[in-house]
Enzyme design. Sequence first.
Site, PDB file in Angstrom:
ATOM      1  N   CYS A 147     -44.341 -62.008   6.128  1.00  0.00           N
ATOM      2  CA  CYS A 147     -43.719 -63.328   5.976  1.00  0.00           C
ATOM      3  C   CYS A 147     -44.682 -64.421   6.408  1.00  0.00           C
ATOM      4  CB  CYS A 147     -42.447 -63.401   6.822  1.00  0.00           C
ATOM      5  SG  CYS A 147     -41.185 -62.224   6.315  1.00  0.00           S
ATOM      6  N   LYS A 178     -35.909 -51.327  10.906  1.00  0.00           N
ATOM      7  CA  LYS A 178     -37.091 -51.571  10.063  1.00  0.00           C
ATOM      8  C   LYS A 178     -38.376 -51.587  10.885  1.00  0.00           C
ATOM      9  CE  LYS A 178     -39.112 -55.765   7.983  1.00  0.00           C
ATOM     10  NZ  LYS A 178     -39.914 -56.182   9.088  1.00  0.00           N
ATOM     11  N   ASN A 179     -38.377 -52.376  11.962  1.00  0.00           N
ATOM     12  CA  ASN A 179     -39.648 -52.567  12.659  1.00  0.00           C
ATOM     13  C   ASN A 179     -40.066 -51.372  13.509  1.00  0.00           C
ATOM     14  OD1 ASN A 179     -40.019 -54.928  11.335  1.00  0.00           O
ATOM     15  ND2 ASN A 179     -39.395 -56.265  13.021  1.00  0.00           N
ATOM     16  N   ARG A 205     -51.291 -65.699  11.051  1.00  0.00           N
ATOM     17  CA  ARG A 205     -50.846 -64.445  11.688  1.00  0.00           C
ATOM     18  C   ARG A 205     -52.077 -63.589  11.993  1.00  0.00           C
ATOM     19  NH1 ARG A 205     -45.358 -61.969   9.152  1.00  0.00           N
ATOM     20  NH2 ARG A 205     -45.552 -60.760  11.063  1.00  0.00           N
ATOM     21  N   PRO A 206     -52.777 -63.912  13.087  1.00  0.00           N
ATOM     22  CA  PRO A 206     -54.035 -63.215  13.381  1.00  0.00           C
ATOM     23  C   PRO A 206     -53.810 -61.778  13.859  1.00  0.00           C
ATOM     24  CG  PRO A 206     -53.487 -64.730  15.161  1.00  0.00           C
ATOM     25  CD  PRO A 206     -52.410 -64.874  14.124  1.00  0.00           C
ATOM     26  N   ILE A 207     -54.909 -60.964  13.825  1.00  0.00           N
ATOM     27  CA  ILE A 207     -54.840 -59.616  14.415  1.00  0.00           C
ATOM     28  C   ILE A 207     -55.958 -59.460  15.455  1.00  0.00           C
ATOM     29  CG2 ILE A 207     -53.620 -58.426  12.549  1.00  0.00           C
ATOM     30  CD1 ILE A 207     -56.386 -57.251  11.698  1.00  0.00           C
ATOM     31  N   ASP A 208     -56.361 -60.588  16.048  1.00  0.00           N
ATOM     32  CA  ASP A 208     -57.460 -60.526  17.021  1.00  0.00           C
ATOM     33  C   ASP A 208     -57.143 -59.616  18.214  1.00  0.00           C
ATOM     34  OD1 ASP A 208     -55.620 -62.821  17.440  1.00  0.00           O
ATOM     35  OD2 ASP A 208     -56.689 -62.993  19.330  1.00  0.00           O
ATOM     36  N   GLN A 209     -55.873 -59.566  18.631  1.00  0.00           N
ATOM     37  CA  GLN A 209     -55.537 -58.739  19.798  1.00  0.00           C
ATOM     38  C   GLN A 209     -55.556 -57.247  19.436  1.00  0.00           C
ATOM     39  OE1 GLN A 209     -55.165 -60.179  22.975  1.00  0.00           O
ATOM     40  NE2 GLN A 209     -55.943 -61.855  21.728  1.00  0.00           N
ATOM     41  N   ASP A 225     -36.645 -63.113  15.227  1.00  0.00           N
ATOM     42  CA  ASP A 225     -36.144 -62.649  13.929  1.00  0.00           C
ATOM     43  C   ASP A 225     -34.659 -62.958  13.733  1.00  0.00           C
ATOM     44  OD1 ASP A 225     -38.683 -61.775  13.447  1.00  0.00           O
ATOM     45  OD2 ASP A 225     -38.278 -59.675  13.904  1.00  0.00           O
ATOM     46  N   ARG A 249     -36.836 -56.397   1.410  1.00  0.00           N
ATOM     47  CA  ARG A 249     -37.818 -55.742   2.292  1.00  0.00           C
ATOM     48  C   ARG A 249     -37.170 -55.254   3.578  1.00  0.00           C
ATOM     49  NH1 ARG A 249     -41.614 -59.416   4.287  1.00  0.00           N
ATOM     50  NH2 ARG A 249     -41.909 -57.647   5.648  1.00  0.00           N
ATOM     51  N   ARG A 258     -46.892 -56.712   6.443  1.00  0.00           N
ATOM     52  CA  ARG A 258     -47.503 -56.863   7.755  1.00  0.00           C
ATOM     53  C   ARG A 258     -47.801 -55.484   8.366  1.00  0.00           C
ATOM     54  NH1 ARG A 258     -50.533 -60.331  10.375  1.00  0.00           N
ATOM     55  NH2 ARG A 258     -50.349 -60.141  12.610  1.00  0.00           N
TER      56      ARG A 258
HETATM   57  N1  EPU Z   1     -50.643 -62.933  17.740  1.00  0.00           N
HETATM   58  C1  EPU Z   1     -51.946 -63.288  17.979  1.00  0.00           C
HETATM   59  N2  EPU Z   1     -52.911 -62.345  17.813  1.00  0.00           N
HETATM   60  C2  EPU Z   1     -52.632 -61.069  17.440  1.00  0.00           C
HETATM   61  C3  EPU Z   1     -51.308 -60.707  17.202  1.00  0.00           C
HETATM   62  C4  EPU Z   1     -50.316 -61.660  17.352  1.00  0.00           C
HETATM   63  O1  EPU Z   1     -52.245 -64.425  18.330  1.00  0.00           O
HETATM   64  O2  EPU Z   1     -53.575 -60.263  17.329  1.00  0.00           O
HETATM   65  C5  EPU Z   1     -49.573 -63.920  17.932  1.00  0.00           C
HETATM   66  C6  EPU Z   1     -48.839 -64.239  16.631  1.00  0.00           C
HETATM   67  O3  EPU Z   1     -49.508 -65.233  15.888  1.00  0.00           O
HETATM   68  C7  EPU Z   1     -47.475 -64.653  17.140  1.00  0.00           C
HETATM   69  C8  EPU Z   1     -47.275 -63.796  18.387  1.00  0.00           C
HETATM   70  O4  EPU Z   1     -48.580 -63.357  18.768  1.00  0.00           O
HETATM   71  O5  EPU Z   1     -47.520 -66.006  17.501  1.00  0.00           O
HETATM   72  C9  EPU Z   1     -46.380 -62.595  18.218  1.00  0.00           C
HETATM   73  O6  EPU Z   1     -46.832 -61.801  17.126  1.00  0.00           O
HETATM   74  P1  EPU Z   1     -46.570 -60.221  17.042  1.00  0.00           P
HETATM   75  O7  EPU Z   1     -47.888 -59.544  16.963  1.00  0.00           O
HETATM   76  O8  EPU Z   1     -45.635 -59.833  18.130  1.00  0.00           O
HETATM   77  O9  EPU Z   1     -45.843 -60.087  15.652  1.00  0.00           O
HETATM   78  P2  EPU Z   1     -46.035 -58.946  14.563  1.00  0.00           P
HETATM   79  O10 EPU Z   1     -46.294 -57.644  15.226  1.00  0.00           O
HETATM   80  O11 EPU Z   1     -46.939 -59.400  13.501  1.00  0.00           O
HETATM   81  C10 EPU Z   1     -43.549 -58.192  14.586  1.00  0.00           C
HETATM   82  C11 EPU Z   1     -42.439 -58.062  13.587  1.00  0.00           C
HETATM   83  C12 EPU Z   1     -41.941 -59.456  13.207  1.00  0.00           C
HETATM   84  C13 EPU Z   1     -41.490 -60.199  14.466  1.00  0.00           C
HETATM   85  C14 EPU Z   1     -42.607 -60.199  15.522  1.00  0.00           C
HETATM   86  C15 EPU Z   1     -42.170 -60.779  16.849  1.00  0.00           C
HETATM   87  C16 EPU Z   1     -43.047 -56.065  12.415  1.00  0.00           C
HETATM   88  C17 EPU Z   1     -43.532 -55.430  11.167  1.00  0.00           C
HETATM   89  N3  EPU Z   1     -42.935 -57.388  12.403  1.00  0.00           N
HETATM   90  O12 EPU Z   1     -44.581 -58.923  13.945  1.00  0.00           O
HETATM   91  O13 EPU Z   1     -40.794 -59.210  12.404  1.00  0.00           O
HETATM   92  O14 EPU Z   1     -41.167 -61.533  14.150  1.00  0.00           O
HETATM   93  O15 EPU Z   1     -43.065 -58.857  15.753  1.00  0.00           O
HETATM   94  O16 EPU Z   1     -41.090 -60.079  17.368  1.00  0.00           O
HETATM   95  O17 EPU Z   1     -42.734 -55.384  13.381  1.00  0.00           O
HETATM   96  C18 EPU Z   1     -39.251 -59.589  10.688  1.00  0.00           C
HETATM   97  O18 EPU Z   1     -38.824 -58.426  10.866  1.00  0.00           O
HETATM   98  O19 EPU Z   1     -38.651 -60.440   9.995  1.00  0.00           O
HETATM   99  C19 EPU Z   1     -40.510 -59.984  11.312  1.00  0.00           C
HETATM  100  C20 EPU Z   1     -41.227 -61.001  10.901  1.00  0.00           C
END
Ligand code: EPU
Length: 427
Positions: free
Chosen positions: A117, A22-23, A122-126, A305, A397, A93
């Site tokens: 979820c 999925k991811n 769940r920020p996207i600042d990075q 996960d 999903r 997401r």
């Molecule tokens: N974070 C920030 N700023 C950012 C991005 C992330 O502070 O700009 C923090 C998050 O708040 C979190 C950490 O960094 O504490 C890790 O977040 P990450 O960005 O790695 O997560 P994501 O890309 O939003 C993906 C998977 C999630 C999985 C995480 C961690 C997808 C679509 N989702 O999320 O999968 O938990 O990586 O491995 O790829 C799932 O499949 O059930 C699921 C939630």
Amino acid sequence: MEKFVINGGKPLSGSVRISGAKNAAVAILPAVLLADGPCVIENLPQILDVSTLLSSLSALGADVKIINKTTARIDPAHADSFIVTKEMAQGMRASSYFLGALLGRCKRARVAPPGGCDFGVRPIDQHIKGFEALGTRVTIENGMVDARAASLSGASIYLDVVSVGATMNIMLAAVKAKGLTVIENAAREPHIVDLANFLNSMGANIMGAGTGVIKIRGVEHLHGTQYSIIPDQIEAGTYMVAAAATGGDVTVENVTPKHLESIIAKLIETGAQIEEFDEAVRVRMSSRPKRCNVKTMPHPGFPTDMQPQIATLLSVAEGTSIVTEGVWDNRFRYVEQLTLMGASIQVDGKSAIITGVEKLKPAPVRAVDLRAGAAMIIAGLMAKGETVVEEISHIDRGYELLTEKLSALGADIKRVNDYGTPQAKLA
Ligand code: EPU
């Protein structure tokens, strides 16, 4: 509203074939927009997130043809729109990957804020920090994330947190930028490597994916390609834990055992017997699980996960286990549901202290998010009697043909609607 009705207490046995990841799929599908020609994507999982993304690509103007259940041909030539609305994103997401892909394609993107979820903030600042370093102006306008660049130029970007999404999104935006982009402190998950392999198969020049430093030398054009998505590490892990939790004997096929190392290590600590083959893993459990501690971390650590699923197994272990969440702020919302089934779990900040009980009892429970839902299914399979799991759209999903795969392993699980009518399978 549909729900799962599980008559639990039976060990799972037999073999199960794992679907595409999925991811990886949710990043590769938006990435198709970067190609000049058609892409054929194979081993797509048949899940709701994939259908949503295929519809979004169509809505952007791409020509999407479904070749068979797991293969789609997507020609992005006429994808003229750069707007992904809230309706198109449907709270996913992964809709955020349209930001990087559209920036790379046409230097302009307007995308509804990503959902997904609920694990707290769940920020996207990075992601934004990376886009800005490449020369993009990012603003929030009328509730939409708006990104525009006159041109994109390579840059050195250090991620303050190891983020899967930011690493993927920066790769997407940088792959056609001028010059060299270096992502430091990059995520190393198998799906990062899969996205890089996909982009390289289109003519990109990405090195170091799977390590903490990824180097991307921008190219002018990316051509169409044919690509098969890797197997889903988390779907595989979920069936492995389900096998152990029910005292079963299951061979999980079509997997990459290397991606499962941390899960295998923890299952062995709980007393499971594991046999590894080239593309399969056999899991057997013949006694009550032993306690163990688990801490989730970015890859190659134990995946967040898989946290709700392993906690569910440990809820019946002999002794007390501590499960610590090292990625998300709040990923213990499922604990309340598990305690309804008799589990004894205290959450203290980022840790859950699990005192093993002998057995779980059936109860009506909710899938509060995708992996929490998987954990409720495992709990239902463990508890002797009828467990009803509600709010299963979260589970749809991310898990392909769940009732079919579990039934083939001997589970008694049915998808029923509000009127109690069994539904054969997800349309
Ligand atoms: N974070 C920030 N700023 C950012 C991005 C992330 O502070 O700009 C923090 C998050 O708040 C979190 C950490 O960094 O504490 C890790 O977040 P990450 O960005 O790695 O997560 P994501 O890309 O939003 C993906 C998977 C999630 C999985 C995480 C961690 C997808 C679509 N989702 O999320 O999968 O938990 O990586 O491995 O790829 C799932 O499949 O059930 C699921 C939630």
